[in-house]
Design an enzyme around this catalytic site. Structure first.
Site, PDB file in Angstrom:
ATOM      1  CG  LEU A  29     -38.146 115.040  42.404  1.00  0.00           C
ATOM      2  CD1 LEU A  29     -38.582 116.359  41.807  1.00  0.00           C
ATOM      3  CD2 LEU A  29     -38.067 113.960  41.330  1.00  0.00           C
ATOM      4  CG  HIS A  33     -34.919 113.348  39.762  1.00  0.00           C
ATOM      5  ND1 HIS A  33     -34.605 112.800  40.986  1.00  0.00           N
ATOM      6  CD2 HIS A  33     -35.405 112.324  39.007  1.00  0.00           C
ATOM      7  CE1 HIS A  33     -34.898 111.513  40.981  1.00  0.00           C
ATOM      8  NE2 HIS A  33     -35.375 111.195  39.794  1.00  0.00           N
ATOM      9  CG  LEU A 181     -26.500 112.544  42.969  1.00  0.00           C
ATOM     10  CD1 LEU A 181     -27.115 113.943  43.018  1.00  0.00           C
ATOM     11  CD2 LEU A 181     -25.947 112.169  44.339  1.00  0.00           C
TER      12      LEU A 181
END
Length: 279
Positions: A29, A33, A181
């Protein structure tokens, strides 16, 4: 925060809940997220995040075995943003027998762009998402816009199958330099990470050009593809499409202000990156 590994435990943890919000993940993560979990928390019910690397959406030559597993760190991050339940099933738990029933998206949505370069990908995604929905039974599910086509496939599936789940889209989270990201950013070397921002910059160039009335989307797509190649990238696609269905916009639609999105996928070194920007 409760961590469960079986469907039985999950259903026990959620017994009586009617407003569950769900964030499916493959782990490893990052802040993107976590922003989706925060968005899920705004819905007021218990928040469930799944951590499951789904073999069905990886082609034989892709990075299933290489995909980072960082479960303890993932749990710490989820705990820090108020996740209530982490569902982390084993493959044997989620697929106790060969998953011969599959969800096949319509070709006009599932076999273009990502689906063209990764055959079967959206069948794997749709199948696991539907199965996870059946396990969690969420009232709301949150997906990131970074995986724009995936978001559209899931929305269409929910609509077609009349699932009682609202799909909420979270905006793409970007680093300070603009790079979207992604868990796969961790594969980039230091020099590749510095170069990776060029993908977002290329999309920004298209976004601004189209907003300023550029008359030839195909030429703009080709210009960006050529520029990426010159910089050492191997692009799969750069495509200006309609937001509503990812179809190619006509000149008349563009003139009428049809909402558009530009999507791209390109390989830098050994790492394949995707990104998109709404126009």
């Amino acid at each position: 925060m409760r961590i469960v590994h079986t469907i039985t435990e999950l259903r026990q943890a959620l017994a009586g809940a009617t407003k569950t919000a769900f964030v499916p993940t493959m782990g490893n993560l990052h802040e993107g997220h976590l922003s989706l979990v925060k968005l899920a928390r705004e819905r007021g019910g218990p928040v469930v995040a799944s951590v499951f690397v789904n073999r069905l959406q990886f082609a034989p030559h892709e990075d299933f075995d290489r995909y980072p597993r960082t479960f303890e760190r993932d749990c710490d991050l989820l705990r820090s943003v108020g996740c209530n339940v982490v569902f982390a099933p084993s493959e044997d738990e989620l697929y106790p027998e060969p998953q011969v029933f599959r969800i096949q998206p319509p070709p006009e949505l599932g076999d273009i762009l990502e689906g063209h370069f990764r055959p079967g990908f959206f069948t794997g995604v749709s199948t696991v998402v539907l199965k996870l929905f059946n396990c969690v039974q969420p009232r709301v599910a949150v997906f990131g816009k970074k995986d724009y086509q995936q978001l559209m496939v899931v929305r269409r599936m929910v609509q077609q199958l009349a699932l009682p789940t609202e799909i909420v889209a979270g905006e793409t989270t970007r680093a300070e330099d603009g790079l979207a990201l992604s868990s796969r950013n961790g594969y980039l070397s230091e020099s590749e990470r510095a170069e990776a921002v060029q993908l977002a910059m290329s999309l920004k160039h298209i976004q601004l050009s189209m907003r300023n009335g550029h008359p030839d989307p195909a030429a703009l797509e080709q210009e960006v593809m050529d520029n990426l190649r010159q910089r050492g990238w191997v692009p799969d696609y750069v495509a200006i499409r309609r937001r509503v269905d990812l179809g190619v916009p006509s000149a008349e639609q563009r003139a009428a202000g049809e909402p558009l999105v530009v999507l791209a996928a390109a390989k830098l070194g050994n790492t394949r990156l995707i990104d998109n920007m709404e126009i």
